[in-house]
Design an enzyme around this catalytic site. Structure first.
Site, PDB file in Angstrom:
ATOM      1  N   GLU A 253       0.774  -0.931   0.000  1.00 52.14           N
ATOM      2  CA  GLU A 253      -0.153   0.214   0.131  1.00 52.14           C
ATOM      3  C   GLU A 253       0.887   1.211   0.100  1.00 52.14           C
ATOM      4  OE1 GLU A 253      -3.378   0.354   2.964  1.00 52.14           O
ATOM      5  OE2 GLU A 253      -3.240   2.073   2.258  1.00 52.14           O
TER       6      GLU A 253
ATOM      7  N   CYS B  32      -2.096   8.631   3.184  1.00 55.40           N
ATOM      8  CA  CYS B  32      -1.958   7.942   1.804  1.00 55.40           C
ATOM      9  C   CYS B  32      -3.420   8.278   0.998  1.00 55.40           C
ATOM     10  CB  CYS B  32      -1.886   6.669   1.964  1.00 55.40           C
ATOM     11  SG  CYS B  32      -2.991   5.651   2.782  1.00 55.40           S
TER      12      CYS B  32
HETATM   13  O1  TXE Z   1       8.633   6.431   4.018  1.00 54.53           O
HETATM   14  P1  TXE Z   1       9.194   4.992   4.003  1.00 54.53           P
HETATM   15  P2  TXE Z   1       8.894   7.837   4.596  1.00 54.53           P
HETATM   16  C1  TXE Z   1       5.233   8.534   1.557  1.00 54.53           C
HETATM   17  C2  TXE Z   1       5.088   9.980   1.843  1.00 54.53           C
HETATM   18  C3  TXE Z   1       6.110  10.413   2.457  1.00 54.53           C
HETATM   19  C4  TXE Z   1       7.295   9.524   1.884  1.00 54.53           C
HETATM   20  C5  TXE Z   1       8.382   9.318   2.753  1.00 54.53           C
HETATM   21  O2  TXE Z   1       5.148  10.649   0.387  1.00 54.53           O
HETATM   22  O3  TXE Z   1       6.743  11.641   2.247  1.00 54.53           O
HETATM   23  O4  TXE Z   1       6.579   8.241   1.638  1.00 54.53           O
HETATM   24  O5  TXE Z   1       8.253   8.874   3.890  1.00 54.53           O
HETATM   25  C6  TXE Z   1      10.741   1.398   6.167  1.00 54.53           C
HETATM   26  N1  TXE Z   1      13.348  -1.624   2.808  1.00 54.53           N
HETATM   27  N2  TXE Z   1       4.667   7.789   2.567  1.00 54.53           N
HETATM   28  O6  TXE Z   1      10.477   8.053   4.277  1.00 54.53           O
HETATM   29  O7  TXE Z   1      10.736   5.137   3.882  1.00 54.53           O
HETATM   30  C7  TXE Z   1      10.716   2.499   7.348  1.00 54.53           C
HETATM   31  O8  TXE Z   1      11.367   2.057   8.353  1.00 54.53           O
HETATM   32  C8  TXE Z   1      12.189  -1.908   3.786  1.00 54.53           C
HETATM   33  C9  TXE Z   1       3.207   7.167   2.220  1.00 54.53           C
HETATM   34  O9  TXE Z   1       8.993   7.716   6.106  1.00 54.53           O
HETATM   35  O10 TXE Z   1       8.629   4.491   2.748  1.00 54.53           O
HETATM   36  C10 TXE Z   1       8.983   2.469   7.500  1.00 54.53           C
HETATM   37  O11 TXE Z   1       8.732   1.413   8.521  1.00 54.53           O
HETATM   38  N3  TXE Z   1      11.658  -1.056   4.539  1.00 54.53           N
HETATM   39  C11 TXE Z   1       2.847   6.357   3.090  1.00 54.53           C
HETATM   40  C12 TXE Z   1       8.336   2.322   6.144  1.00 54.53           C
HETATM   41  O12 TXE Z   1       9.201   1.515   5.386  1.00 54.53           O
HETATM   42  C13 TXE Z   1      12.040   0.390   4.597  1.00 54.53           C
HETATM   43  C14 TXE Z   1       3.123   6.340   4.599  1.00 54.53           C
HETATM   44  C15 TXE Z   1       7.938   3.523   5.588  1.00 54.53           C
HETATM   45  O13 TXE Z   1       9.023   4.230   5.356  1.00 54.53           O
HETATM   46  C16 TXE Z   1      13.236   0.843   3.877  1.00 54.53           C
HETATM   47  C17 TXE Z   1       4.590   6.679   4.898  1.00 54.53           C
HETATM   48  C18 TXE Z   1      13.700  -0.121   3.032  1.00 54.53           C
HETATM   49  N4  TXE Z   1      14.709  -0.061   2.265  1.00 54.53           N
HETATM   50  C19 TXE Z   1       5.044   7.375   3.767  1.00 54.53           C
HETATM   51  N5  TXE Z   1      13.337   1.970   4.022  1.00 54.53           N
HETATM   52  C20 TXE Z   1       1.407   5.500   2.833  1.00 54.53           C
HETATM   53  N6  TXE Z   1       1.208   5.177   1.795  1.00 54.53           N
HETATM   54  O14 TXE Z   1       0.453   5.813   3.972  1.00 54.53           O
HETATM   55  C21 TXE Z   1      12.497   2.387   5.000  1.00 54.53           C
HETATM   56  N7  TXE Z   1      11.618   1.440   5.449  1.00 54.53           N
END
Ligand code: TXE
Length: 498
Positions: A263, A297
């Site tokens: 998601e 989201c």
């Molecule tokens: O998200 P990340 P971030 C979007 C939103 C936001 C942007 C960045 O646009 O500005 O993402 O946010 C884990 N392998 N959304 O940087 O990095 C991390 O530890 C596996 C939309 O916080 O995607 C956390 O548990 N996992 C969204 C989770 O991924 C990894 C909600 C989300 O972090 C990883 C949040 C890797 N390489 C942000 N790197 C929605 N759809 O609701 C990080 N994580």
């Protein structure tokens, strides 16, 4: 607590957490800690453990053992439901503690956190029913010598990576469904909002969940999260977060072809036709962009409004936004709290800058809210926005709304679908034919008609296009975590081949 306002006081000291594996807390020991400061107050509120990849590997082997020996998957749906119902009770009993931790770590308003925690309890209750309803299929039409069965089996060990925007609610849209299916779990919450996931491990254990069925490791996304996506002994990964990391998870899954539930991001249209109830629609649009400070989201971040009412509608939005209460999340009257991290704050402000540079017209907001402590952004609206602008194309994840206009139905649908994402959409009109044609045409996993960001666990959620794969919640959300097995049973005497 302030008795006049209901405002809660900050805790005197940060709460420290170990991690949870095999039904027990493991203390941090010599491992490093990650300190979390409240984004609204800049004070340390929690410390979590920076787990190592060895810790993750151990948790996965524990979850594997718990799956293989059938201590959970071998139980009846009724017995699994009993644990989920007790877990719901546990959440209600610890609701205030959970809500406060959620607010302190994420910056969202305490009233919203309370609502999300109680909402989560009711998701566990729904999933308890789903555990009992899960079933396969039979084929009794294959002739007297054959019976066909389609059984559903839990897929195995599920890795669960969750984000910081709804740490407890998103967890609760997944965990009870995964458990209902009979799978075991290793969860890794976001490093900035891990506390409520850790408390949930204790609640599930107290509810009678066998040891090893729900395990939590904490730490960085790039290390522990990435190792989870690559792990060969994880059968399915449910990831909620950015589209960029979702893409990495997809690439990493090729090692063992693990199943993925993704998601991801959204750039969700709010389509307002001239025949809508404009006051209600304006209220919905304002809620849709302010909810969780736009860090959502399914946030309705692109308003697409019929030209004949655009000026009137814009004025209504600006007026309503001027009455939205932005501020201290510990105050129960607050509607828009703090921005989760410095990095997210900078991202939002840089998009506001881009909107100005690209020639969009600023209607209201346009910068940070100046406070003594913490980081807040004023709800911001840009008008005269065209789809070539970054503010209209990219997920900002903050309280920033863009306004574009249309003259024909087809033009409205083209604008609504002019995005790589397909998570959600809202349509506002009192004309049933128009609403129906619009929800059929719009490419999104969730569509709301004359409302926005509404609904419970009964219906499935998920995205079209680059917003993801698979569905969570509803009966679909349990089936998602199962494998389908086909069984042919031959009856009577075999017609010999040799
Ligand atoms: O998200 P990340 P971030 C979007 C939103 C936001 C942007 C960045 O646009 O500005 O993402 O946010 C884990 N392998 N959304 O940087 O990095 C991390 O530890 C596996 C939309 O916080 O995607 C956390 O548990 N996992 C969204 C989770 O991924 C990894 C909600 C989300 O972090 C990883 C949040 C890797 N390489 C942000 N790197 C929605 N759809 O609701 C990080 N994580």
């Amino acid at each position: 607590m302030d008795m006049n306002t209901g405002k809660i006081e900050l805790p005197k000291q940060a709460r420290e957490f170990g991690f949870f594996v095999d039904g027990k807390w493991v203390s941090a020991g010599a491992r490093k800690l990650i300190e979390r400061r409240s984004p609204a107050h800049d004070v340390a509120v929690t410390r979590i453990t920076r787990c190592t990849v060895e810790d993750l590997n151990h948790a996965v082997s524990v979850a594997r053992q718990a799956f293989t020996d059938r201590r959970w998957s071998g139980l009846s749906g009724t017995d699994r439901a009993a644990v989920l119902l007790k877990a719901a009770e546990g959440i209600r009993a610890r609701a205030e503690e959970l809500a406060l931790l959620e607010t302190l770590e994420s910056g969202k308003g305490i009233s919203q956190s309370r609502g999300e925690v109680l909402g989560a309890a009711s998701i566990y209750e729904y999933a308890a029913g789903a555990a009992r309803a899960l079933h396969g299929d039979t084929f009794n039409n294959l002739g007297d010598n054959m019976l066909g069965l389609v059984t559903r089996e839990p897929i195995g060990v599920v890795g669960l990576i969750t984000p910081w925007n709804f740490p407890f609610f998103i967890l609760s849209e997944r965990v009870p469904f995964i458990l209902a299916s009979g799978c075991t779990i290793v969860a890794k919450p976001s490093e900035v909002t891990s506390a409520t996931t850790l408390v949930m491990a204790e609640i599930l254990s107290d509810a009678g969940l066998p040891a090893g069925v729900f395990n939590v490791v904490t730490g960085s996304g790039s290390e522990i999260g990435q190792a989870m996506t690559e792990h060969d002994d994880i059968d399915m990964l449910s990831f909620t977060g950015s589209t960029a990391v979702g893409r990495r998870a997809l690439l990493a899954s090729v090692g063992n072809f693990k199943k993925l539930g993704l998601e991801l991001g959204g750039k969700n249209p709010q389509v307002v036709f001239a025949d809508a109830d404009l006051d209600e629609a304006a209220d919905g649009v304002v809620f849709g962009i302010c909810f969780n400070a736009g860090q959502c989201c399914v946030s309705g971040s692109r308003l697409i409004v019929e030209k004949s009412v655009a000026a009137d509608f814009e004025a209504r939005i600006a007026e309503k936004l001027s009455r939205v209460r932005v501020g201290d999340p510990l105050d129960p009257r607050t509607q828009v709290g703090a921005i989760v991290t410095e990095q997210q704050h900078d991202t939002i402000l840089s998009y506001i800058g881009k909107g100005r540079e690209e020639g969009a017209r600023l209607v209201c907001g346009g910068g940070p809210l100046v406070t003594d402590q913490g980081r807040f952004v004023m709800p911001t609206v840009f008008s005269d926005v065209t789809m070539d602008m970054a503010v209209a194309r990219e997920e900002i994840f903050g309280p920033v709304l863009t306004i574009s206009t249309f003259e024909t139905f087809d033009e409205a649908m083209e604008l609504a679908n002019d995005t790589v994402y397909g998570l959600a959409a809202s349509i506002w009109t009192k004309n049933l034919d128009k609403a129906t044609n619009a929800f059929r045409r719009v490419q999104a996993g969730r569509v709301w008609v004359n409302t926005t960001i509404a609904g419970g666990p009964d219906l499935p959620i998920g995205g079209f296009k680059q917003s993801g794969h698979g569905r969570e919640t509803g009966i679909y959300g349990v089936e998602e975590y199962t494998e389908v097995k086909t069984v042919h049973i031959a009856l009577g005497k075999r017609d010999l081949w040799v």
